[in-house]
Design an enzyme around this catalytic site. Sequence first.
Site, mmCIF file in Angstrom:
data_model
loop_
_atom_site.group_PDB
_atom_site.id
_atom_site.type_symbol
_atom_site.label_atom_id
_atom_site.label_comp_id
_atom_site.label_asym_id
_atom_site.label_seq_id
_atom_site.Cartn_x
_atom_site.Cartn_y
_atom_site.Cartn_z
ATOM 1 C CB SER A 125 -25.264 -34.782 -52.115
ATOM 2 O OG SER A 125 -25.243 -35.211 -53.456
ATOM 3 C CG PHE A 145 -15.063 -41.704 -54.841
ATOM 4 C CD1 PHE A 145 -14.565 -40.460 -55.212
ATOM 5 C CD2 PHE A 145 -14.944 -42.095 -53.499
ATOM 6 C CE1 PHE A 145 -13.960 -39.622 -54.273
ATOM 7 C CE2 PHE A 145 -14.346 -41.267 -52.565
ATOM 8 C CZ PHE A 145 -13.853 -40.040 -52.944
ATOM 9 N N GLY A 146 -18.447 -41.505 -54.045
ATOM 10 C CA GLY A 146 -19.163 -40.287 -53.675
ATOM 11 C C GLY A 146 -18.338 -39.444 -52.724
ATOM 12 C CD GLU A 174 -24.345 -36.389 -58.706
ATOM 13 O OE1 GLU A 174 -25.298 -36.119 -57.976
ATOM 14 O OE2 GLU A 174 -23.243 -35.853 -58.606
HETATM 15 N N1 LIG Z 1 -20.507 -35.897 -57.446
HETATM 16 C C1 LIG Z 1 -20.271 -35.501 -56.064
HETATM 17 C C2 LIG Z 1 -21.157 -34.351 -55.706
HETATM 18 C C3 LIG Z 1 -22.562 -34.778 -55.846
HETATM 19 C C4 LIG Z 1 -23.500 -33.689 -55.535
HETATM 20 O O1 LIG Z 1 -23.429 -33.086 -54.478
HETATM 21 N N2 LIG Z 1 -24.369 -33.526 -56.506
HETATM 22 C C5 LIG Z 1 -25.496 -32.658 -56.357
HETATM 23 C C6 LIG Z 1 -25.948 -32.240 -57.725
HETATM 24 S S1 LIG Z 1 -25.633 -30.578 -58.009
HETATM 25 C C7 LIG Z 1 -26.581 -33.431 -55.652
HETATM 26 O O2 LIG Z 1 -26.829 -34.566 -55.991
HETATM 27 N N3 LIG Z 1 -27.223 -32.845 -54.688
HETATM 28 C C8 LIG Z 1 -28.282 -33.550 -53.985
HETATM 29 C C9 LIG Z 1 -28.392 -32.901 -52.628
HETATM 30 O O3 LIG Z 1 -27.845 -31.796 -52.515
HETATM 31 O O4 LIG Z 1 -28.976 -33.508 -51.711
HETATM 32 C C10 LIG Z 1 -20.478 -36.707 -55.170
HETATM 33 O O5 LIG Z 1 -20.009 -37.738 -55.598
HETATM 34 O O6 LIG Z 1 -21.064 -36.677 -54.078
#
Ligand SMILES: N[C@@H](CCC(=O)N[C@@H](CS)C(=O)NCC(=O)O)C(=O)O
Length: 218
Positions: A36, A32-33, A111
């Site tokens: 991002s 599940f996302g 992650e």
């Molecule tokens: N775990 C959440 C949040 C994931 C998230 O935003 N993680 C960041 C890590 S801090 C990420 O991968 N960022 C990549 C980006 O911002 O493109 C999800 O399922 O989407």
Amino acid sequence: MKQASAAQDPSPASPPAQPPRGDGDPQALWIFGYGSLVWRPDFAYSDSRVGFVRGYSRRFWQGDTFHRGSDKMPGRVVTLLEDHEGCTWGVAYQVRDEQVSEALKYLNVREAELGGYDTKEVTFYPQDTPDQPLKALAYVATPQNPGYLGPAPEEAIATQILACHGFSGHNLEYLLRLADFMQLCGPQAQDEHLAAIVDAVGAMLPCFCPTKQALALV
Ligand SMILES: N[C@@H](CCC(=O)N[C@@H](CS)C(=O)NCC(=O)O)C(=O)O
């Protein structure tokens, strides 16, 4: 929270214990996302569903010093807050066979090691078949992780988002891509916290974007 030097880390975080297997297929797993991962999963998958999880609210309460921020200017990204009344919309991705280990290995770095997220089993309700929920794996940043920033007024979160960028791009892009997704989900998908931050950003943008008069002076 570990930075890109995680690659040098000889003891990478262990992948999740027995992850939940979706719909009875022993070789399938749903992930599940809700941040991002909604617009950039970046792992191979066999199927995807738009839908929601109950009992959680999405909050921009996780600091990010790699993807959307830096050590000096940490950005803000989302996590899930346990909330009995909560409902969070996102996308569930089904990975099968060799996709399972590849996805978990990739997400463990993106992650867990770089983002400070832990894995958690959630129940996902597909938008089209909410009467057939699925077990899914979610990545959640708990208050115990070093990057956790916790609650702040939406205006302060908006200011931080406007000021930050990192390896994956500007923090504003992260906010607006998530807002775009929520628009696509339709009127039944509401996220007041996200909407309040988008509104606060909209109110502040004129201060960041020179007016025609100001441009005429340069
Ligand atoms: N775990 C959440 C949040 C994931 C998230 O935003 N993680 C960041 C890590 S801090 C990420 O991968 N960022 C990549 C980006 O911002 O493109 C999800 O399922 O989407």
